[in-house]
Enzyme design. Structure first.
Site, mmCIF file in Angstrom:
data_model
loop_
_atom_site.group_PDB
_atom_site.id
_atom_site.type_symbol
_atom_site.label_atom_id
_atom_site.label_comp_id
_atom_site.label_asym_id
_atom_site.label_seq_id
_atom_site.Cartn_x
_atom_site.Cartn_y
_atom_site.Cartn_z
ATOM 1 N N PHE A 65 40.688 47.597 -7.547
ATOM 2 C CA PHE A 65 40.153 48.744 -6.820
ATOM 3 C C PHE A 65 39.676 48.307 -5.439
ATOM 4 O O PHE A 65 38.876 47.387 -5.308
ATOM 5 C CB PHE A 65 38.982 49.373 -7.587
ATOM 6 C CG PHE A 65 38.396 50.576 -6.893
ATOM 7 C CD1 PHE A 65 39.086 51.774 -6.860
ATOM 8 C CD2 PHE A 65 37.167 50.508 -6.267
ATOM 9 C CE1 PHE A 65 38.561 52.881 -6.215
ATOM 10 C CE2 PHE A 65 36.619 51.607 -5.617
ATOM 11 C CZ PHE A 65 37.318 52.804 -5.599
ATOM 12 N N GLY A 66 40.184 48.973 -4.402
ATOM 13 C CA GLY A 66 39.785 48.702 -3.028
ATOM 14 C C GLY A 66 39.044 49.888 -2.445
ATOM 15 O O GLY A 66 39.458 51.035 -2.618
ATOM 16 N N TYR A 67 37.946 49.632 -1.759
ATOM 17 C CA TYR A 67 37.137 50.705 -1.163
ATOM 18 C C TYR A 67 36.847 50.450 0.314
ATOM 19 O O TYR A 67 36.322 51.315 1.000
ATOM 20 C CB TYR A 67 35.803 50.856 -1.909
ATOM 21 C CG TYR A 67 35.029 49.554 -1.985
ATOM 22 C CD1 TYR A 67 34.129 49.204 -0.986
ATOM 23 C CD2 TYR A 67 35.216 48.683 -3.052
ATOM 24 C CE1 TYR A 67 33.441 48.002 -1.044
ATOM 25 C CE2 TYR A 67 34.520 47.495 -3.113
ATOM 26 C CZ TYR A 67 33.640 47.160 -2.113
ATOM 27 O OH TYR A 67 32.955 45.969 -2.172
ATOM 28 N N GLY A 68 37.177 49.260 0.816
ATOM 29 C CA GLY A 68 36.954 48.889 2.213
ATOM 30 C C GLY A 68 38.238 48.311 2.773
ATOM 31 O O GLY A 68 39.307 48.920 2.679
ATOM 32 N N SER A 69 38.148 47.105 3.307
ATOM 33 C CA SER A 69 39.322 46.510 3.963
ATOM 34 C C SER A 69 40.468 46.217 2.990
ATOM 35 O O SER A 69 41.617 46.109 3.429
ATOM 36 C CB SER A 69 38.936 45.234 4.715
ATOM 37 O OG SER A 69 38.455 44.249 3.828
ATOM 38 N N GLU A 102 36.760 37.350 -1.311
ATOM 39 C CA GLU A 102 35.580 38.161 -1.594
ATOM 40 C C GLU A 102 34.355 37.358 -2.018
ATOM 41 O O GLU A 102 33.230 37.826 -1.838
ATOM 42 C CB GLU A 102 35.899 39.213 -2.667
ATOM 43 C CG GLU A 102 37.052 40.134 -2.313
ATOM 44 C CD GLU A 102 36.791 40.998 -1.083
ATOM 45 O OE1 GLU A 102 35.626 41.369 -0.835
ATOM 46 O OE2 GLU A 102 37.758 41.294 -0.363
#
Length: 190
Positions: free
Chosen positions: A14-18, A91
């Protein structure tokens, strides 16, 4: 992350930013998805990617409470080890994120478990909810290994718009950054 039997199965990130606009790993599918119990927030002092310890930037974290719309990426099982290694190097460089498996929901009502990186509220880089003036200052001044902080914020916001994801807080930050950069730009005197 899972049993030996699941090591060759496809999995989701799941990606929410870059990660939405620069995932950096191969994937076989992607879809808009929602995570409940967490929200996107400019709540992390960046000491590497978009700032330094002496002049920190401010980057996004998945902080507890609320919900967040982002992108879920399906990764082929044969790419599992390489993808997780890459994500951990990216990350977890200062350990401000915690690697978790979260349930994500798709627009069609289906759902999967996905690997996600959420902010560690006990970490010294956790900024929490800063006053907006302080957020703008940190972002405007932040530069790190991956470039300047305003570009990161604008890229994320522009990508959200292309996906028809509306984030009011990020929209206001970008508006204020743009306003501040217009005031700081030299006037053309003829």
């Amino acid at each position: 992350m899972g049993s030996a039997q699941s090591q060759d199965q496809d999995f989701w990130v799941f990606g929410y930013g870059s990660l939405m606009w620069r995932p950096g790993f191969d994937f076989v599918d992607s879809a808009l998805a929602w995570v409940h119990g967490y929200h996107r927030s400019l709540c992390i002092f960046s000491h590497v990617h978009r700032g330094t310890p002496e002049r920190p930037g401010l980057v996004l974290g998945l902080d507890r409470g609320g919900s967040c719309q982002g992108v879920a990426f399906k990764v082929a099982g044969r790419q599992r080890a390489a993808t997780i290694r890459y994500l951990r190097e990216r990350e977890l460089v200062t350990s401000v994120y915690l690697e978790k498996t979260l349930g994500v929901r798709f627009a069609d009502g289906g759902g999967v478990n996905a690997l996600a990186y959420v902010v560690d509220r006990t970490h010294s880089q956790y900024a929490g909810r800063l006053p907006q003036e302080e957020m703008i200052r940190l972002i405007a001044e932040g530069v790190g290994q991956n470039g300047d902080n305003p570009a990161y914020v604008r890229n994320t916001y522009e990508h959200l718009l292309r996906l028809d994801i509306h984030d009011a807080e990020l929209a206001e930050v970008v508006r204020r950054l743009d306003s501040a950069s217009c005031r700081a730009a030299p006037k053309n005197r003829s």
